[in-house]
Structure formats: C-alpha cells, structure tokens
Enzyme design. Structure first.
Site, PDB file in Angstrom:
ATOM      1  N   GLY A 105      21.160  20.306 -25.021  1.00  0.00           N
ATOM      2  CA  GLY A 105      21.438  21.450 -24.165  1.00  0.00           C
ATOM      3  C   GLY A 105      20.405  21.650 -23.075  1.00  0.00           C
ATOM      4  N   GLY A 106      19.677  20.573 -22.733  1.00  0.00           N
ATOM      5  CA  GLY A 106      18.715  20.665 -21.638  1.00  0.00           C
ATOM      6  C   GLY A 106      17.590  21.648 -21.874  1.00  0.00           C
ATOM      7  N   SER A 113      20.026  14.256 -26.859  1.00  0.00           N
ATOM      8  CA  SER A 113      19.712  14.681 -25.496  1.00  0.00           C
ATOM      9  C   SER A 113      18.333  15.351 -25.444  1.00  0.00           C
ATOM     10  CB  SER A 113      20.817  15.603 -24.976  1.00  0.00           C
ATOM     11  OG  SER A 113      20.691  15.810 -23.591  1.00  0.00           O
ATOM     12  N   SER A 114      18.242  16.652 -25.137  1.00  0.00           N
ATOM     13  CA  SER A 114      16.934  17.302 -25.160  1.00  0.00           C
ATOM     14  C   SER A 114      16.336  17.237 -26.558  1.00  0.00           C
ATOM     15  CB  SER A 114      17.043  18.751 -24.686  1.00  0.00           C
ATOM     16  OG  SER A 114      18.006  19.475 -25.421  1.00  0.00           O
ATOM     17  N   GLU A 157      26.048   6.493 -18.880  1.00  0.00           N
ATOM     18  CA  GLU A 157      25.270   7.735 -18.817  1.00  0.00           C
ATOM     19  C   GLU A 157      24.277   7.729 -17.656  1.00  0.00           C
ATOM     20  OE1 GLU A 157      23.906   9.910 -22.098  1.00  0.00           O
ATOM     21  OE2 GLU A 157      24.812   8.574 -23.589  1.00  0.00           O
ATOM     22  N   HIS A 192      27.623  10.779 -21.775  1.00  0.00           N
ATOM     23  CA  HIS A 192      26.713  11.663 -22.501  1.00  0.00           C
ATOM     24  C   HIS A 192      27.475  12.515 -23.525  1.00  0.00           C
ATOM     25  CE1 HIS A 192      22.690  13.257 -22.914  1.00  0.00           C
ATOM     26  NE2 HIS A 192      23.136  14.502 -22.872  1.00  0.00           N
TER      27      HIS A 192
END
Length: 331
Positions: A81-82, A168-169, A272, A302
């Site tokens: 979620g960045g 991701s994050s 990605e 992604h």
C-alpha cells in the site's frame, strides 16, 4: 477571508491530503474486483500487539493444525500500500493470508502498521519489528510453567522456523527487517524466535534516477505518478527517493557488503514498473555473495499474487515459497 482548503495529494480517493494538513481516509474502498474465496480450512482472529499505538495483528492457522504430527512454521505477512494505505483487514490481504496459511501449512501473522503521511518512515519498519518482538514475548511466556501466551501459540508452533513475507511496501519492510536482524545482537534479542528467511513480493524500492521499467507503460492498477506520490507522502520530511529507506543502494545507504543477511527470495511480475529495481536488488546482493533467489513471472503485473492468490500463478508462488522454506528451515 482566507481561501478554503484545496486538495494537494489524492491516492485514488482512498487517501486525500488537503492544503491545511487535513487528511481524509475513505472507509468505502471498492474491492468488488477482488476474487472472493471462502477458505473454510483456515481459522483467524485478531490480537493487540502494540498497546501504545493501538496496533492489531491477525493470526491465521489451518483448522487441522492441532492434529499435525509436527510443529508448524510461522509466516509473517506485511501488507502493501505504498506505506500510505492498506490493512490486515482489507479483503485482498485477508484472502492472501488464508492462502498462505492453507498452502504452506503455517501460522500466519499479519500485523497492521502506522501509515503515512500521519506517520512517516521509519514508523512502519519500527512497527514490523515490534510485531516480531511480540512473537518473541509470546514464545518466551510459553516456555515458563505459568504459561500466559496466546492459546494458538501454546502448542504446535515452531518458533525456530519463522519466515517474513512482504508484499510491495511490505517487501521493502521485509528487507529492512533483514538488515536490522543481520546484527547478531538484534537476532539474539529475538530468541527463542528465529527468522530463517525473507520472501519479497515485488518490493517497493525507489531511486531518483529512473529505471527502464519505471518509464515503461503503466500497469492496470499502478503508474509512475502513484509511486511518486507514495514516496512524497511517506518519506521523512525533506528526503528524496535515494534515502536508504527507499533505495538500498543509494548514495547515502549503508553498504550491505558485510551484512549477514538471511536467505532472500525475491519475486516480481515481468510487466511491473518495479521489475528493474527488484532485479537489480537481487543481482547486487548475489554479487556480494548473499543467498538470494530471483523469480520473474512473465506477463504479470503488480499484486498478481496478493490480489488473486488462488490463481495458477498464485499456486506457483506458494510452491516456490514452500520450497524456499524447506531449504532454509535448518540453515
């Protein structure tokens, strides 16, 4: 009369930042595009792990765990979620964790962490570390005569086989944990918990200089503008994408040459935006003699695993993680 606050940053309507510092977080996020899978073979419940920051984690375990002849491993799942959005309770994270629990035959621990911009980095990394310390405290209390640990951890859980999965994050956070725990003192501080390896699913790394894949075509759910916005909102004030928490190999990043990193499995989709950064990360660590595996999924974008973990590609990810865990359970 002053002007009304105006919108400064907009993360797909889920998170909005206004000129007066006001932050809006939507409680009505559309997850209708996430395939719904009701895996009744997995049980789950929530636990408070950080009273100071009111942070919860969600535990998942196979319903048949108590009947297993041997202890089951522990798998942490750090959501993506960045660093700005996401939760253990979001449907994609929840379904991903049920898949990990059933597919790996593991106790899955999915902690929430403080989000930016209210809490800029390294808050998320600190919270992930605290979540692992929570397991240590639980394990330690299970060892005494007056056991007071969570009932799901009392029997049948192997604290000597812990693996960290980050998406991701969360993948970036898994890397940061690997660096923190490469210090022998920090690793010893976690005993009887022992982290055996790290699985990074398209880790969210950055850098001021663009890579070829970042300049390539946008993905269905992700583009360069969104990535840059996440960095602006999450980085320590005044820092750019070459900060060590964004770029492991930036100009001011500590050298990883002598870091005793645990085994790492890095995976990424072939289409990605982050592909080149993940590939470069793996190659650089391999050149330093680190134990790293790199897998690229052709044509995937992604979130291909997290958003659809019961797909054919998702099953392949589970297979690769299972093999990685078997190889590194006694390292």
């Amino acid at each position: 009369m002053g002007s009304l606050p105006h919108l400064v940053e907009d993360c797909m309507g889920v998170l909005q930042l206004y000129s007066d510092g006001t932050i809006f977080r939507s409680k009505n996020v559309d997850f209708s595009w996430i395939p719904v899978v009701d895996d009744s073979t997995v049980l789950f419940k929530d636990c408070l792990f950080d009273k100071k920051h009111s942070l919860y984690l969600r535990l998942y375990k196979p319903a048949t765990a108590a009947a297993e002849p041997s202890k089951i491993p522990v798998v942490y799942y750090l959501h993506g979620g960045g660093f700005c959005v996401g939760s253990r309770a979001w449907p994609n994270s929840h379904i991903c964790c049920t898949r990990l629990a059933s597919g790996l035959g593991a106790l899955v621990v999915a902690p929430d962490y403080r989000l930016a911009p209210e809490h800029r980095l390294p808050a998320a990394m600190d919270d992930a570390h605290e979540a692992v310390k929570w397991l240590r405290d639980q394990a330690s209390s299970c060892e005494g005569d007056g056991c007071c640990c969570d009932g799901w951890l009392t029997n049948g859980v192997d604290f000597d086989r812990v693996f960290i999965v980050g998406d991701s994050s969360g993948g970036n956070m898994a890397h940061q944990l690997a660096v923190r725990l490469s210090n022998e003192a920090a690793a010893n501080e976690l005993r009887p918990v022992r982290v055996r390896g790290y699985i990074l699913l398209a880790p969210f790394f950055g850098g001021v200089a663009r890579t070829k894949s970042e300049e390539g075509p946008s993905e269905a759910l992700l583009n360069l503008e969104i990535l840059d916005r996440f960095w602006r909102l999450s980085m320590p004030a005044g820092e750019d994408r070459d900060h060590p928490l964004a770029n492991p190999f930036g100009p001011t990043s500590p050298s990883l040459e002598w870091a005793a990193l645990g085994p790492i499995l890095a995976m990424v989709g072939g289409d990605e935006l982050l592909k080149d950064r993940v590939g470069d990360y793996a190659r650089r660590l391999l050149s330093m003699g680190k134990k790293v595996e790199y897998v690229e999924f052709e044509g995937k974008q992604h979130g291909f695993f997290t958003n659809n973990p019961y797909s054919d590609a998702g099953s392949r990810v589970i297979e690769l993680i299972r093999e990685f865990m078997l190889k590194n359970s006694n390292n």
